[in-house]
Write a protein that holds these residues in place. Structure first.
Motif, mmCIF file in Angstrom:
data_model
loop_
_atom_site.group_PDB
_atom_site.id
_atom_site.type_symbol
_atom_site.label_atom_id
_atom_site.label_comp_id
_atom_site.label_asym_id
_atom_site.label_seq_id
_atom_site.Cartn_x
_atom_site.Cartn_y
_atom_site.Cartn_z
ATOM 1 N N UNK A 58 1.498 -7.796 -0.468
ATOM 2 C CA UNK A 58 0.513 -8.866 -0.540
ATOM 3 C C UNK A 58 -0.654 -8.619 0.395
ATOM 4 N N UNK A 59 -1.830 -9.093 -0.006
ATOM 5 C CA UNK A 59 -3.037 -9.008 0.815
ATOM 6 C C UNK A 59 -3.735 -10.355 0.720
ATOM 7 N N UNK A 86 -8.317 -9.156 6.691
ATOM 8 C CA UNK A 86 -7.229 -9.477 5.767
ATOM 9 C C UNK A 86 -5.898 -9.303 6.484
ATOM 10 N N UNK A 87 -4.893 -10.023 6.018
ATOM 11 C CA UNK A 87 -3.520 -9.826 6.468
ATOM 12 C C UNK A 87 -2.770 -9.085 5.367
ATOM 13 N N UNK A 88 -2.183 -7.958 5.738
ATOM 14 C CA UNK A 88 -1.454 -7.119 4.788
ATOM 15 C C UNK A 88 0.039 -7.306 5.019
ATOM 16 N N UNK A 89 0.739 -7.710 3.974
ATOM 17 C CA UNK A 89 2.189 -7.908 4.045
ATOM 18 C C UNK A 89 2.882 -6.726 3.388
ATOM 19 N N UNK A 144 3.968 -7.600 8.870
ATOM 20 C CA UNK A 144 2.583 -8.010 8.593
ATOM 21 C C UNK A 144 1.646 -7.488 9.665
ATOM 22 N N UNK A 145 0.470 -7.074 9.231
ATOM 23 C CA UNK A 145 -0.609 -6.722 10.150
ATOM 24 C C UNK A 145 -1.876 -7.426 9.679
ATOM 25 N N UNK A 193 -9.461 -3.583 0.994
ATOM 26 C CA UNK A 193 -9.275 -3.582 -0.466
ATOM 27 C C UNK A 193 -7.986 -2.876 -0.880
ATOM 28 N N UNK A 194 -7.079 -2.638 0.079
ATOM 29 C CA UNK A 194 -5.818 -1.993 -0.270
ATOM 30 C C UNK A 194 -5.060 -2.872 -1.270
ATOM 31 N N UNK A 195 -4.367 -2.255 -2.200
ATOM 32 C CA UNK A 195 -3.739 -2.994 -3.291
ATOM 33 C C UNK A 195 -2.228 -3.111 -3.119
ATOM 34 N N UNK A 196 -1.654 -4.216 -3.568
ATOM 35 C CA UNK A 196 -0.191 -4.321 -3.601
ATOM 36 C C UNK A 196 0.407 -3.164 -4.398
ATOM 37 N N UNK A 197 1.529 -2.678 -3.928
ATOM 38 C CA UNK A 197 2.171 -1.538 -4.552
ATOM 39 C C UNK A 197 1.893 -0.230 -3.842
ATOM 40 N N UNK A 198 0.913 -0.220 -2.921
ATOM 41 C CA UNK A 198 0.597 0.990 -2.169
ATOM 42 C C UNK A 198 1.741 1.318 -1.216
ATOM 43 N N UNK A 199 2.203 2.559 -1.237
ATOM 44 C CA UNK A 199 3.256 2.980 -0.326
ATOM 45 C C UNK A 199 2.694 3.225 1.070
ATOM 46 N N UNK A 200 3.564 3.056 2.077
ATOM 47 C CA UNK A 200 3.113 3.127 3.467
ATOM 48 C C UNK A 200 4.044 4.033 4.270
ATOM 49 N N UNK A 201 3.448 4.931 5.046
ATOM 50 C CA UNK A 201 4.180 5.769 6.001
ATOM 51 C C UNK A 201 3.918 5.215 7.398
ATOM 52 N N UNK A 202 4.970 5.130 8.209
ATOM 53 C CA UNK A 202 4.821 4.515 9.536
ATOM 54 C C UNK A 202 5.234 5.475 10.641
ATOM 55 N N UNK A 203 4.590 5.300 11.802
ATOM 56 C CA UNK A 203 5.022 5.897 13.057
ATOM 57 C C UNK A 203 5.190 4.765 14.055
#
Length: 472
Positions: free
Chosen positions: A248-249, A257-260, A305-306, A320-330
């Motif tokens: 979610x965005x 924006x808040x990105x979930x 959330x960020x 403008x990032x879209x729901x469904x986008x995969x995320x890599x974290x450190x």
């Protein structure tokens, strides 16, 4: 202006620290002291091994003396370089002791001494070799460059390190986009690799069978292993395990924006509100850039959330990032969390998008009604990000909320707007029990420094002031 969920009463006594927090604080200080001692011990070992290697024979003439001093400077400089790399290798023991921000600050402080040592190493060796061989410095440089194995690589490594240190100077750093600055700093690894061969192929210092050779091999392997494990292997493994994806965005302001994001088994990820990750969103125009953002909500039910403000070209794309986008974290990284609490009372001060970790702390931290104060600072009302959510949390949890908007004084000598500064307002105006509180500050660097200076002047101990650096 202020929003107060209930009337402020007289400050009731509250303990500075509880037994559990005393123990946790002592452990953290012990880790810091141990790491500091270990870094000095590494330098002492380098010098001791050098002195044990028949050093008296190296001081029989002026030329040989300069050469020996040059070798010593290079050894100590190389040791500091490896310590610097460890400080940014994301080692958990360093992060828990210092936090990411303080570790990076120590890394930067070592930059200039390292450069001076390596320049001295180069200059003294050129002068010493030249005097011993009876040739001028220019001819000696050409001789070294053209006839000594691996020496061109060594000169290249020095040049790369010089570029890294120069671009770390604040006045220079601000002229570079983040991407360019990061790319230059990645050259530090190439500089180490370029300088490494000449250390083992020239001279007797690292001769086979010596303790010096063994020490340096172990040190190099330890640093290399730490970087490969904690900067590459662990992030990749965590990303594969938790499989984060944008779900979610939502708007958090006119330019934020808040990105979930949700993932599998996030409950097992040891993370606290206020900590940050490096986020890499796997879309066509974002995958190559890792963004450091703190959590803006307490982690729960497999959700992170960020909140992002579009301040640069990279962060504007994130809007403008879209729901469904995969995320890599450190990560998670940092100690801007409840784990460093020393008191039952809290004062949380945030400016601009720096309110994001403040909001997550407010949601997760333990405190009694009336024992928490939140101060939000912005140039305009429209820049009070996450205000509705923070207001709701303050009302439901019994925290005081103060809002300060408006331009700062013309000399920028106060963290409050000019109208409040002129009336003599300070942190004590909002938190009478400031001296017996933990103070969390997140915002621009100069502004945060002024808030922390007021906290210290009011009697808040250094270990009770927690700062999230809000810049690169």
């Amino acid at each position: 202006m202020a929003i107060q969920p209930f009337p402020r009463t007289g400050a009731r006594p509250a303990p500075r620290v509880g037994p559990d927090r005393v123990l946790a604080s002592r452990r953290r200080l012990l880790r810091r002291d141990s790491l500091l001692i270990a870094s000095w011990v590494s330098v002492a070992i380098v010098i001791a091994l050098f002195l044990a290697d028949d050093v008296a024979a190296g001081f029989v003439s002026v030329g040989q003396t300069l050469t020996s001093l040059g070798i010593a400077a290079g050894l100590v400089g190389t040791d500091l370089l490896l310590v610097m790399l460890l400080l940014t290798a994301r080692l958990p023991v360093i992060d828990r002791a210092y936090g990411h921000d303080r570790a990076v600050a120590l890394h930067r402080k070592l930059g200039k001494p390292l450069l001076y040592l390596l320049l001295s190493h180069t200059g003294l060796l050129i002068a010493g070799y030249g005097m011993t061989e009876g040739i001028n410095p220019v001819s000696e440089v050409l001789t070294l460059f053209l006839t000594v194995p691996d020496m061109p690589l060594a000169f290249m490594g020095l040049g790369l390190l010089l570029a890294v240190v120069v671009t770390s100077v604040v006045a220079v750093q601000r002229r570079f986009p983040y991407e360019a600055w990061l790319g230059i700093h990645l050259l530090a690894y190439l500089a180490v690799l370029a300088a490494l061969p000449h250390q083992f192929s020239n001279g007797a210092v690292f001769a086979p069978g010596t303790w010096q050779r063994l020490y340096w091999l172990v040190f190099y392997l330890a640093v290399t292993g730490s970087i490969l494990v904690f900067r590459i292997a662990v992030p990749l493994a965590r990303s594969a395990r938790y499989r984060l994806v944008v779900t979610g965005v939502r708007r958090a302001g006119t330019d934020a924006v808040t990105i979930t994001m949700s993932g599998a088994g996030l409950e097992s990820l040891s993370v606290h509100a206020g900590q940050f990750f490096l986020w890499r969103f796997l879309s066509a125009d974002l995958w190559w850039h890792a963004h450091p953002f703190s959590l803006s909500a307490a982690p729960s039910a497999g959700v992170l959330e960020i909140t992002v403000r579009g301040l640069g070209s990279g962060t504007r794309k994130l809007l403008t990032v879209r729901p469904g986008t995969k995320v890599v974290i450190e990560g998670p990284y940092g100690i801007f969390s409840k784990t460093v609490r020393t008191s039952e009372r809290l004062v949380m001060v945030g400016a601009g998008i720096g309110v994001a970790p403040i909001r997550s702390l407010l949601e997760e931290a333990d405190f009694a009604p009336g024992d928490a104060t939140v101060i939000l600072r912005a140039g305009r009302v429209e820049e009070l990000y996450l205000l509705a959510e923070i207001d709701e949390l303050c009302r439901s949890r019994g925290a005081y909320l103060y809002l300060e908007t408006g331009p700062r004084p013309s000399d920028l000598a106060h963290w409050l707007p000019a109208a409040s500064a002129d009336r003599g307002f300070s942190l004590l105006s909002y938190a009478p029990a400031l001296a017996s509180s933990d103070v969390y500050v997140c915002g621009p660097v100069q502004w945060s420094a002024q808030v922390m200076a007021q906290a210290r002047a009011a009697g808040v101990p250094a270990e009770a002031i927690h700062h999230e650096r809000f810049s690169w």
